[in-house]
Design an enzyme around this catalytic site. Structure first.
Site, PDB file in Angstrom:
ATOM      1  N   THR A  89      25.429 -38.970   6.732  1.00 46.09           N
ATOM      2  CA  THR A  89      24.378 -38.172   6.102  1.00 46.09           C
ATOM      3  C   THR A  89      23.648 -37.286   7.101  1.00 46.09           C
ATOM      4  O   THR A  89      23.346 -36.126   6.811  1.00 46.09           O
ATOM      5  CB  THR A  89      23.379 -39.102   5.392  1.00 46.09           C
ATOM      6  OG1 THR A  89      24.080 -39.879   4.419  1.00 46.09           O
ATOM      7  CG2 THR A  89      22.292 -38.294   4.699  1.00 46.09           C
ATOM      8  N   ASP A 124       2.843 -12.479  20.445  1.00 50.56           N
ATOM      9  CA  ASP A 124       3.497 -12.684  19.149  1.00 50.56           C
ATOM     10  C   ASP A 124       2.921 -13.944  18.533  1.00 50.56           C
ATOM     11  O   ASP A 124       3.201 -15.055  18.998  1.00 50.56           O
ATOM     12  CB  ASP A 124       5.010 -12.797  19.344  1.00 50.56           C
ATOM     13  CG  ASP A 124       5.731 -13.252  18.073  1.00 50.56           C
ATOM     14  OD1 ASP A 124       5.191 -13.010  16.969  1.00 50.56           O
ATOM     15  OD2 ASP A 124       6.824 -13.843  18.199  1.00 50.56           O
ATOM     16  N   ILE A 125       2.096 -13.781  17.498  1.00 53.20           N
ATOM     17  CA  ILE A 125       1.492 -14.928  16.823  1.00 53.20           C
ATOM     18  C   ILE A 125       2.298 -15.196  15.561  1.00 53.20           C
ATOM     19  O   ILE A 125       2.197 -14.476  14.563  1.00 53.20           O
ATOM     20  CB  ILE A 125       0.021 -14.677  16.464  1.00 53.20           C
ATOM     21  CG1 ILE A 125      -0.771 -14.225  17.689  1.00 53.20           C
ATOM     22  CG2 ILE A 125      -0.595 -15.957  15.896  1.00 53.20           C
ATOM     23  CD1 ILE A 125      -2.235 -13.930  17.403  1.00 53.20           C
ATOM     24  N   ARG A 182       3.499 -20.970  16.349  1.00 52.63           N
ATOM     25  CA  ARG A 182       3.174 -20.842  17.768  1.00 52.63           C
ATOM     26  C   ARG A 182       2.706 -19.432  18.093  1.00 52.63           C
ATOM     27  O   ARG A 182       3.040 -18.479  17.401  1.00 52.63           O
ATOM     28  CB  ARG A 182       4.403 -21.147  18.640  1.00 52.63           C
ATOM     29  CG  ARG A 182       4.907 -22.558  18.594  1.00 52.63           C
ATOM     30  CD  ARG A 182       5.895 -22.789  19.739  1.00 52.63           C
ATOM     31  NE  ARG A 182       6.983 -21.811  19.734  1.00 52.63           N
ATOM     32  CZ  ARG A 182       7.753 -21.546  20.779  1.00 52.63           C
ATOM     33  NH1 ARG A 182       7.534 -22.168  21.923  1.00 52.63           N
ATOM     34  NH2 ARG A 182       8.727 -20.656  20.700  1.00 52.63           N
ATOM     35  N   LEU A 183       1.944 -19.329  19.171  1.00 52.56           N
ATOM     36  CA  LEU A 183       1.642 -18.041  19.793  1.00 52.56           C
ATOM     37  C   LEU A 183       2.443 -17.951  21.075  1.00 52.56           C
ATOM     38  O   LEU A 183       2.384 -18.843  21.918  1.00 52.56           O
ATOM     39  CB  LEU A 183       0.152 -17.916  20.092  1.00 52.56           C
ATOM     40  CG  LEU A 183      -0.312 -16.644  20.810  1.00 52.56           C
ATOM     41  CD1 LEU A 183      -1.737 -16.279  20.405  1.00 52.56           C
ATOM     42  CD2 LEU A 183      -0.230 -16.746  22.332  1.00 52.56           C
ATOM     43  N   SER A 207       4.833  -7.303  10.739  1.00 54.51           N
ATOM     44  CA  SER A 207       4.804  -6.624  12.035  1.00 54.51           C
ATOM     45  C   SER A 207       5.740  -7.275  13.044  1.00 54.51           C
ATOM     46  O   SER A 207       6.278  -6.593  13.929  1.00 54.51           O
ATOM     47  CB  SER A 207       3.367  -6.595  12.585  1.00 54.51           C
ATOM     48  OG  SER A 207       2.855  -7.911  12.748  1.00 54.51           O
ATOM     49  N   ASP A 208       5.960  -8.592  12.929  1.00 58.13           N
ATOM     50  CA  ASP A 208       6.901  -9.243  13.837  1.00 58.13           C
ATOM     51  C   ASP A 208       8.331  -8.782  13.562  1.00 58.13           C
ATOM     52  O   ASP A 208       9.112  -8.549  14.503  1.00 58.13           O
ATOM     53  CB  ASP A 208       6.786 -10.762  13.744  1.00 58.13           C
ATOM     54  CG  ASP A 208       6.972 -11.304  12.327  1.00 58.13           C
ATOM     55  OD1 ASP A 208       6.824 -10.538  11.345  1.00 58.13           O
ATOM     56  OD2 ASP A 208       7.274 -12.506  12.198  1.00 58.13           O
ATOM     57  N   ARG A 209       8.682  -8.636  12.281  1.00 62.30           N
ATOM     58  CA  ARG A 209      10.001  -8.101  11.938  1.00 62.30           C
ATOM     59  C   ARG A 209      10.154  -6.676  12.457  1.00 62.30           C
ATOM     60  O   ARG A 209      11.200  -6.315  13.015  1.00 62.30           O
ATOM     61  CB  ARG A 209      10.208  -8.117  10.427  1.00 62.30           C
ATOM     62  CG  ARG A 209      10.410  -9.491   9.820  1.00 62.30           C
ATOM     63  CD  ARG A 209      10.522  -9.407   8.303  1.00 62.30           C
ATOM     64  NE  ARG A 209      11.779  -8.784   7.870  1.00 62.30           N
ATOM     65  CZ  ARG A 209      12.035  -8.465   6.608  1.00 62.30           C
ATOM     66  NH1 ARG A 209      11.121  -8.697   5.659  1.00 62.30           N
ATOM     67  NH2 ARG A 209      13.196  -7.928   6.278  1.00 62.30           N
ATOM     68  N   TYR A 227      11.926   0.257   4.250  1.00 60.90           N
ATOM     69  CA  TYR A 227      11.337  -0.719   3.341  1.00 60.90           C
ATOM     70  C   TYR A 227      10.668   0.009   2.176  1.00 60.90           C
ATOM     71  O   TYR A 227      10.129   1.108   2.329  1.00 60.90           O
ATOM     72  CB  TYR A 227      10.296  -1.549   4.107  1.00 60.90           C
ATOM     73  CG  TYR A 227      10.298  -3.027   3.790  1.00 60.90           C
ATOM     74  CD1 TYR A 227      11.480  -3.757   3.796  1.00 60.90           C
ATOM     75  CD2 TYR A 227       9.112  -3.695   3.505  1.00 60.90           C
ATOM     76  CE1 TYR A 227      11.480  -5.117   3.532  1.00 60.90           C
ATOM     77  CE2 TYR A 227       9.100  -5.060   3.237  1.00 60.90           C
ATOM     78  CZ  TYR A 227      10.286  -5.761   3.246  1.00 60.90           C
ATOM     79  OH  TYR A 227      10.279  -7.098   2.978  1.00 60.90           O
TER      80      TYR A 227
END
Length: 263
Positions: free
Chosen positions: A187, A7-8, A12-13, A106-108, A98
């Site tokens: 704050t 997963d890139i 991060r990868l 593609s990650d989704r 979609y």
């Protein structure tokens, strides 16, 4: 055969080596590198692995240059042909609702498929709708109904992006190191609490919409590198899954390697 999933993301990868391309397979090794160190992936992580992967599947959102640098190490190190996921109209038990299915990240898509498989595992005969939340550089909140149709979802800034935007656009505010409080009185706590409430509120609203849409209580699944910042929120009764994208990739790999049924 051992199988590599990758997963890139935007920063991060992440990678995992599994005993076979199937959900629930034994995790043999795993790791992560920031994208700035991508050229050292082979030397620092893969070179000395005891098990050589016989196949791989990955998803990438970081861009073509990063993908090519990973491909070079896969080919030169293992002679492994890279395979990258593209979103499609239907896969892994999910119908992609979609507007333009191929434009869904593609990650989704992998996370949605992983979440749907979790829903099917919970109740194969009557799976619940599911809300898949990935908390990383960006936050995605994606809804799948009980029939397996991806209805759509949200994209919003992750914690780091929100805080950096406040820091760069507002005089005197710095990235917070405070705590989440119901009524912050300094704050730093106010910034930390505001970011958490913004993301949690988006998830709560999506849960409510999905509940109304389907007439059933949805299953909430959260994953991603920053998910621990939300896992304590009492209003979010979530199942936290460490590697939801990997589960989706393994599901797709298993489907691809299953021979067709004989007549």
């Amino acid at each position: 055969m051992s199988f590599l999933v990758i997963d890139i993301g935007n920063t991060r990868l992440k990678w995992g080596l599994y005993a076979q391309p199937a959900p629930g397979a034994e995790l043999l090794a795993h790791g992560a590198v920031v994208l700035e160190d991508i050229d050292y992936l082979w030397e620092l992580h893969w070179k000395n692995l005891m098990h050589k992967p016989q196949g791989m599947l990955g998803c990438v959102v970081a861009g073509e240059a990063i993908k090519k640098r990973v491909e070079e190490q896969l080919i030169e190190g293992w002679g492994l042909a890279p395979q990258w996921l593209s979103s499609s109209a239907r896969a892994g038990g999910v119908v992609n609702g979609y507007e333009h299915p191929q434009r869904l990240g593609s990650d989704r898509w992998a996370a949605i498929i992983g979440a749907r498989q979790r829903a099917l595992k919970q109740d194969p005969a009557n799976p619940p709708p599911v809300l898949a939340v990935m908390v990383g550089t960006a936050v995605t909140v994606d809804a799948v109904d009980q029939g397996g149709r991806f209805l759509g979802g949200l994209i919003l800034p992750g914690f780091g992006l929100m805080y950096r935007a406040l820091e760069s656009g507002t005089a005197g505010l710095k990235v917070p190191t405070g705590e989440v409080q119901d009524f912050p009185t300094n704050t730093s706590d106010a910034l930390m609490s505001g970011g958490t409430d913004a993301i949690a509120g988006a998830i709560e609203r999506s849960l409510r919409r999905l509940r109304v849409q389907c007439g059933r209580e949805p299953l909430l699944i959260m994953s991603g590198g920053a998910v621990t910042r939300l896992s304590h929120v009492e209003e979010l009764p979530a199942s936290v899954v460490e590697n939801l994208i990997f589960e989706g990739l393994l599901t797709l790999a298993a489907n691809a390697s299953t021979p067709p049924a004989q007549p």
